[in-house]
Write a protein that holds these residues in place. Structure first.
Motif, PDB file in Angstrom:
ATOM      1  N   HIS A 140      62.125-139.649  43.106  1.00  0.00           N
ATOM      2  CA  HIS A 140      61.448-138.473  43.670  1.00  0.00           C
ATOM      3  C   HIS A 140      61.574-137.258  42.751  1.00  0.00           C
ATOM      4  CE1 HIS A 140      60.053-135.512  46.557  1.00  0.00           C
ATOM      5  NE2 HIS A 140      61.168-134.810  46.330  1.00  0.00           N
ATOM      6  N   THR A 141      62.792-137.023  42.256  1.00  0.00           N
ATOM      7  CA  THR A 141      63.003-135.877  41.377  1.00  0.00           C
ATOM      8  C   THR A 141      62.244-136.070  40.072  1.00  0.00           C
ATOM      9  OG1 THR A 141      65.219-135.649  42.329  1.00  0.00           O
ATOM     10  CG2 THR A 141      64.763-134.440  40.308  1.00  0.00           C
ATOM     11  N   PHE A 142      62.193-137.282  39.593  1.00  0.00           N
ATOM     12  CA  PHE A 142      61.448-137.556  38.362  1.00  0.00           C
ATOM     13  C   PHE A 142      59.960-137.246  38.527  1.00  0.00           C
ATOM     14  CE2 PHE A 142      58.924-140.590  35.864  1.00  0.00           C
ATOM     15  CZ  PHE A 142      59.271-140.189  34.588  1.00  0.00           C
ATOM     16  N   GLU A 143      59.390-137.631  39.675  1.00  0.00           N
ATOM     17  CA  GLU A 143      57.975-137.360  39.920  1.00  0.00           C
ATOM     18  C   GLU A 143      57.698-135.862  39.974  1.00  0.00           C
ATOM     19  OE1 GLU A 143      55.409-139.294  39.924  1.00  0.00           O
ATOM     20  OE2 GLU A 143      56.643-141.074  39.517  1.00  0.00           O
ATOM     21  N   VAL A 144      58.649-135.117  40.588  1.00  0.00           N
ATOM     22  CA  VAL A 144      58.451-133.662  40.678  1.00  0.00           C
ATOM     23  C   VAL A 144      58.481-133.044  39.283  1.00  0.00           C
ATOM     24  CG1 VAL A 144      59.429-131.516  41.560  1.00  0.00           C
ATOM     25  CG2 VAL A 144      59.372-133.543  43.012  1.00  0.00           C
TER      26      VAL A 144
END
Length: 1407
Positions: free
Chosen positions: A1150-1154
């Motif tokens: 999730h953090t990577f996508e953001v």
């Protein structure tokens, strides 16, 4: 409806002008001789069928329809008809609105059954054909489709049958009929153009006219004039001809003259002015006026003494199929009788007043128009004030001309009107008519309507109907027959008041007419009452019966009182209605509104008894009280009324009966005091009823002392002084008469009033004392009252300080009057002052202070020691009193202390200081003293209200700011004060009048950095009065990076600002990554939206920081070169890609996508300033994207392709729009250039000669786009060319349009200001052949010069675009983004390949 004597004499001279009533005409006038040997056809038509009876009409004029009730159609006005909706039962009480107009049935519509039956019989038995035309005079003539004319007498008996079927086969159908004024001749016009004249005395054919007009056209109209030897006709070719009948040596002849040619406009209606028998000698009849209606205008011509056109009037815009209508009528106007022409085409009726001047000329005056909402096909006068119209839907409307009100609407659908369409289309002669005339003929029914002396006959396909105005009695009886009694009474009342319309049958002066109508209304009263009693439901709910009579009884009462027939109302009508108890109750209750309105002040004793008994039994005592106080008490049983009033607490009525009936003004007061005194004496609280009685008592005493009657009216003048004295004697009584002296206090009545409401009682006395000027007795009463008040209230613990203060305030105001005669001991005022300022009594503190202040403000009366009073006020904390005393001594500084110590008025100190320092009238010493006092208490004032204190300092002593700041020890308070002091203001800009304002702003910035860092950026953005270097040092001292970056950017150091923001972004990304590794990424994500952003790293903080640095890059990139932009954007991209790698290795998906989305945002934003190849090269050099599969960079590549697609679509759309605009402009320019010009006239506007002045010469003419035509030589003489002499071609301007004075040429006109420049300078050369050559064979050479045309057409096209062009807007966009390729931000980019721009089409140019 009364007329002036002169007007009445004029009107009565004519039977049709006498109030719209037709008088009796001698029967001999209509005595038509019998035919010696009736034709066979006539005898056949007179035969009756087995079950048929003869139909005989007795007529006072032409056709009397008074006695045809069996065949009459009762009609009612749409405005007056009652729908009979049962929902009216829901109404509680009917309110009678006299302003509502009721007309009833105005027209009597009757079937002429005898004529109708014989028309049908003639068609069936002898093949006479269908009816086609009708005319009415002394007889009735009906034309048929087989060429016959049937003549009937007033009894509807067939007297003549003119013509034969053989002549009908030759001439065609009868298309027009006309009878002369003495009913001796009949003119018949036929569909094939022939005209015949018949002798109505013997049925002999006198003339057959075949050559009066061009052959092949049908006769549309044929009309006799007042001259029996003169007639006019109108044919289907639109022409009008005059027919002059002559008889020389026994030979009859007819001469015709064309009055109007159809080639100049087709006439479809003619109407000669024919005067009634009483006006045959009218001066205007000598002109033989004729009105003609063509398809475009109205003409009024005179046939005598010579042919002359007196007036032309064009139509307004209307439907081409509308039928023109004409109708003459003599009407009274300005003490004379003058003809009026009514004409219409469409929905508007125009009126023209035709007058003959003393000079012999005809003067036409336009009158007010009548606007309707229908297409009129028939227009007729029925009297001098009323018109009858028929619209295209066959709806008949009766209209009152003066008021333009529609009186009645009827449906003529059952009549089946005969239309003259075949004759207007001239089908019998081959249909050689214009399309416009044929279109009008679709709705033409000229020959189906005939009016004569107040009656109108309508011809149907199988019947004939007659319309006449009903007499006023008939109109009322018609409503009564329909059981519409309320409408009948309203109509009768309009007759009584003279406001009714279309009145027939009322004669005499106004008083006589009113008496006649009043008698009819009395008759209606009894019919209405009898009908309502019969129709009353015998069983059912009482509410239904009450509602039934509430719709009846109030109407009877209203009209009886309007007629001033109260005797009829209270005797006969009441006796009849009293038989029903419900009707009796409704009757008595309906009297209330008239009694209260003082329209009914006298009731008979029986009615009064029944009224009291009814209201008492129904419990409506308030209504009873309202009635009693408006009635004459001489008709009342006083003992009964007083008993009822006292038992039911009707105090107003009781007082009124005692005052008006017995002149007793004391007993009501005794009764009221007996109720309110006992609870007041015991100290009990009063009930609501007792409070109401006490208030009534005060008002009653006030009225008696002021000479006014209670509850309304005035006391008789001879009793005013006596009543005043009686009231005073009553009030100052030592004891009441009901108790012994030992059981009660002295002066019980005054004491009771003081306890009840001291202030209001004193107000009553104050108003009474205003009238005591020279009345010695009254002045004695005044002094006596004052002494009693002092005796009762002073030193009496039963009264509050407010009451005692109110007394002394009252006394002080009385003593302050210049004509004062009262005496009061001054020591009493000192006692009151000490009493009010008692420091031991904390109760009613505000009340005591307010009373004392009012007492002191009276001024001049109360003597007191100021020092002693000031000491008492300070001890009692009466700060308003202290302010009052300090104000008198000009001790303004001490007043500030009063405000600061007064908790209720502490915040008012700022207004006081501001007013004192701003307003004139105060010395400089006083203001300086106040200033010093304010500075002493400045910290207290700032603590009280920071904003108000800042305003005060800024306005009045800004130079003392440094001193004030130095005295403030609390940093947070100092910060608030500086914020309020330095905030921008409209009247005083921030820091504009403050010393060393930059130091103040920097001091505030330092405080904000320490105490409220969240406000730093707002302050820096709104304030302009700080030094950049010092401010930058302050924010860097406290490590506020965003503020430092803002100041660096403002300073111009974009790289420094970028470095600060980039370092901040790296720190937040590092904290986020570290927190994600230590606590897990899921826990880091949960920290989003935390309250403490400084301690909890979150993606939100990263997004905010990234947005700030992107904004900075956007701002700075517009001012940097390409290499400098790359130095900014690429480090940012590298930072984001570095942390993207870190998160990909250790973080959650999730953090990577953001982070990846944020990286894409950076790419999209930088693509507007950095070339795409450089960005792709930078991405491919990154280890993340340089190795691995293509899918990892698929998103980046697709994003760039979307951007490319958007750019390509924008370019193609722009190119397409420019091409379309160019093609459209050139196409319309070409059309405008090649378009021909049509001159307005065929002559030169300068020399006013025909453009072909000389047949044998070649002459050039110039035509301008405005339509004006000139000779080339005329323009040269007027010097209308402009331009330089060296130019090979001259440019011309229109002389008429460019002239400043309507035809005079101006000296010089600048080329750029030419408005009438020729669109095409066309030189037309006419080369005529030699003598003998035909005119039509001229050779016309056209030479067009297009330069000026193109220039003017371009100006015309340019005016179509009021705003900037699309090209200019796109150019501005390109200039804003620099020479490089710029893109719109990502939020506006499309994400699909099927992208199209929705743009509006170019405007259309009207031809």
């Amino acid at each position: 409806m009364s007329d002036s004597p002169d007007e009445h004499s004029l009107v009565s001279a004519s039977s049709q002008l006498n109030l719209m009533e037709v008088e009796a005409i001698d029967d001999k006038e209509f005595d038509i001789p019998q035919v010696d040997t009736p034709p066979t056809l006539e005898s056949i038509l007179n035969e009756l069928e087995d079950n048929e009876e003869p139909f005989v009409l007795e007529d006072t004029c032409v056709l009397n329809t008074d006695n045809i009730d069996a065949y009459s159609c009762d009609t009612s006005s749409l405005a007056s008809s009652d729908s009979g909706d049962p929902t009216h039962l829901k109404r509680k009480r009917r309110t009678l609105d006299l302003s509502t107009t009721v007309h009833g049935s105005v027209l009597r519509q009757s079937l002429l059954k005898g004529i109708s039956a014989q028309i049908v019989s003639a068609a069936d038995k002898v093949d006479a054909g269908l009816p086609t035309a009708i005319t009415v005079s002394g007889v009735v003539a009906v034309g048929t489709s087989h060429g016959l004319a049937l003549v009937f007498d007033t009894n509807q008996a067939l007297r003549l049958c003119l013509g034969t079927k053989s002549t009908g086969a030759e001439f065609g159908a009868v298309s027009a009929l006309s009878i002369n004024h003495d009913c001796s001749r009949l003119l018949c016009g036929f569909a094939r153009g022939q005209i015949t004249m018949w002798d109505l005395a013997n049925g002999k054919l006198l003339r057959t006219i075949n050559d009066a007009h061009p052959p092949g056209t049908a006769i549309l109209h044929v009309k006799f004039t007042d001259d029996p030897t003169l007639a006019v006709c109108n044919d289907s070719g639109g022409s009008v001809f005059e027919l002059v009948f002559r008889r020389v040596m026994g030979m009859r002849s007819c001469d015709s003259r064309c009055l109007f040619s159809g080639s100049k406009g087709e006439v479809c209606c003619i109407e000669p002015l024919r005067a009634p028998s009483d006006f045959r000698d009218h001066p205007i009849t000598h002109y033989s006026l004729l009105a003609m209606a063509s398809l475009t205008k109205i003409l009024v011509i005179g046939l005598k003494p010579t042919l002359k056109v007196w007036m032309t009037f064009p139509y307004t815009k209307s439907d081409p199929s509308s039928v023109p209508q004409l109708a003459w009528q003599f009407v009274p106007a300005q003490k004379t009788v003058t003809p009026i022409l009514a004409f219409c085409k469409g929905d508007t009726v125009h009126f023209l007043l035709v007058k003959k001047e003393e000079t012999g000329t005809i003067h036409v005056i336009k009158q007010r128009q009548l606007h309707l909402t229908c297409d009129i096909i028939s227009l007729s006068w029925i009297n001098s004030r009323t018109l009858v119209l028929v619209d295209s839907r066959e709806k008949l409307q009766v209209v009152d001309r003066p008021s333009q009100e529609v009186l009645e609407t009827l449906d003529l659908e059952q009549v089946q009107l005969v239309y003259n369409s075949r004759h207007f289309k001239s089908l019998a002669t081959g249909g050689n008519v214009s399309q416009a005339l044929a279109l009008v003929g679709e709705k033409a029914c000229y020959q189906s309507v005939s009016s004569h002396e107040g009656q109108i006959v309508y011809l149907g396909t199988k019947s004939a109907h007659i319309m006449a105005l009903r007499t006023w009695r008939e109109r009322i009886d018609c409503l009564v027959k329909q059981e519409h009694f309320i409408e009948a009474l309203a109509l009768a009342w309009s007759f009584h008041e003279g406001t009714a319309k279309a009145v027939v049958g009322l004669f005499g002066d106004a008083s006589k007419r009113k008496r006649v109508v009043a008698d009819k209304m009395v008759e209606l009263f009894f019919q209405f009452a009898e009908h309502s009693l019969k129709k009353c439901p015998e069983q059912g709910k009482i509410q239904v019966m009450e509602q039934h009579f509430q719709d009846v009884v109030p109407v009877l009462v209203e009209y009886c009182l309007l007629l001033q027939r109260a005797d009829l109302l209270f005797n006969q009508l009441y006796a009849e209605l009293a038989e029903n108890m419900v009707a009796k109750g409704v009757f008595l209750e309906s009297l209330e509104s008239y009694i209260v309105a003082d329209r009914l002040g006298h009731l008979t004793p029986p009615i009064m008894r029944d009224l009291l008994a009814h209201y008492h039994s129904t419990g409506k005592m308030e209504s009873l009280e309202r009635c009693i106080v408006h009635l004459d008490v001489t008709n009342l049983d006083i003992l009964q009324v007083v008993q009822i009033c006292w038992e039911n607490q009707l105090h107003d009525a009781m007082i009124y009966v005692f005052n008006s009936g017995m002149n007793d003004y004391i007993t009501p007061m005794e009764k009221l005091f007996a109720v309110i005194s006992p609870p007041l004496k015991c100290g009990k609280s009063l009930t609501d009823e007792e409070v109401v009685m006490g208030n009534k008592l005060l008002v009653y005493i006030s009225c008696c002392l002021a000479g006014r009657a209670y509850p309304l009216g005035d006391i008789p003048e001879d009793l005013v002084v006596q009543v005043k004295n009686q009231v005073f004697e009553f009030l100052i009584r030592l004891h009441s008469g009901d108790s012994s002296e030992e059981e009660e206090d002295v002066f019980p009545f005054i004491r009771s009033l003081l306890h009840f409401d001291t202030r209001e009682f004193l107000n009553v006395l104050a108003m009474t004392f205003e009238d005591f000027k020279n009345d010695k007795q009254a002045l004695e009463y005044q002094q006596r009252i004052v002494d009693i008040l002092l005796q009762v209230m002073v030193d009496n613990a039963d009264f509050t300080p407010s009451q005692v203060g109110g007394l002394f305030t009252f006394l002080a105001r009385q003593l302050a009057k210049p004509d004062n005669t009262l005496f009061v001991n001054r020591n009493l005022f000192d006692q009151v002052l000490e009493f009010l300022c008692c420091p031991d009594d904390d109760s009613r503190h505000t009340e005591r202070q307010q009373v004392l202040l009012e007492l002191l403000q009276v001024g001049g009366v109360v003597q007191y020691d100021e020092e002693r009073l000031l000491a008492l006020a300070e001890k009692a904390k009466f700060y308003q009193i202290c302010e009052f005393l300090y104000e008198k001594s000009n001790l303004y500084a001490k007043i500030i202390d009063c405000y600061l110590r007064d908790p209720l008025r502490k915040r008012e100190i700022f207004s006081y200081i501001h007013n004192l320092l701003s307003m004139p009238g105060y010395s400089l010493e006083d203001k300086q003293t106040v200033l010093e006092k304010v500075l002493q208490h400045i910290q207290e004032l700032i603590t009280l209200d920071v904003s108000a204190s800042a305003e005060l300092v800024l306005f009045h002593f800004p130079e003392e700011v440094q001193q004030i700041i130095s005295e403030l020890q609390d940093d947070r308070l100092l910060m608030k004060f500086l914020r309020c002091l330095l905030e921008p203001r409209e009247a005083h800009p921030s820091g504009s009048n403050l010393p060393v304002e930059y130091e103040l702003h920097e001091r505030l910035l330092d405080l904000l950095c320490r105490l409220s860092p969240q406000l730093i950026l707002d302050f820096l953005q709104t304030s302009q009065h700080y030094r950049l270097e010092e401010a930058l040092q302050i924010v860097q001292k406290y490590h506020h990076n965003e503020a430092s970056a803002y100041l660096l950017e403002k300073k111009g150091d974009f790289q420094g600002a970028f470095a600060v923001l980039l370092e901040t972004l790296k720190q937040k990304l590092s904290l986020l990554t570290t927190a994600g590794i230590d606590r897990g990424f899921e826990e880091a994500v949960e920290s989003l939206g935390g309250e403490d952003r400084d301690s909890k790293p979150s993606l939100t903080m990263v997004k905010d920081s990234l947005n700030n640095i992107i904004d900075l890059c956007h701002h700075s990139s517009e001012k940097l070169f390409q290499q400098q932009r790359e130095v900014q954007w690429f480090p940012l991209l590298e930072t984001m890609m570095f942390f993207q790698r870190e998160v990909k290795q250790h973080g959650s998906p999730h953090t990577f996508e953001v982070i990846r989305e944020l990286t894409m945002k950076v790419l999209n934003c930088m693509s507007s300033f950095i070339s795409l190849p450089a960005i792709i090269q930078k991405i491919l050099q990154d280890p993340v994207y340089g190795t691995g599969k293509l899918s990892e960079i698929q998103g980046l590549i697709l994003g760039m392709l979307d951007t490319f697609t958007y750019e390509q679509t924008l370019l193609e759309t722009t190119t397409s729009l420019l091409n379309r605009d160019l093609h459209w402009s050139l196409a319309h320019l070409h059309a405008a250039v090649t378009k021909g010009l049509h001159p307005r006239q065929d002559y030169c506007y300068i020399c006013l000669q025909h453009y072909k002045r000389r047949q044998d010469s070649v002459e050039e003419i110039i035509v301008f786009s405005c339509g004006h035509l000139y000779h080339f030589q005329c323009l040269q003489q007027k010097d209308c060319s402009w331009g330089f002499a060296s130019q090979p071609e001259q440019r011309w301007s229109c002389y008429k349009c460019s002239s400043s004075h309507g035809g005079r040429s101006s000296s010089f006109i600048k080329p750029e200001r030419q408005c009438s420049t020729s669109l095409a300078q066309t030189c037309v050369t006419s080369m005529h052949r030699e003598a003998g050559a035909e005119v039509d064979s001229n050779t016309v050479l056209v030479e067009a010069t297009l330069n000026l045309q193109q220039e003017q057409s371009w100006d015309q096209l340019r005016t179509l675009y009021k705003g900037p062009s699309r090209l200019s807007m796109l150019s501005q966009l390109s200039h804003c983004h620099g020479p490089e390729k710029k893109l719109i931000p990502t939020s506006a980019e499309p994400r699909t390949e099927h992208f199209s721009l929705k743009l509006s089409p170019p405007p259309l140019l009207e031809d």
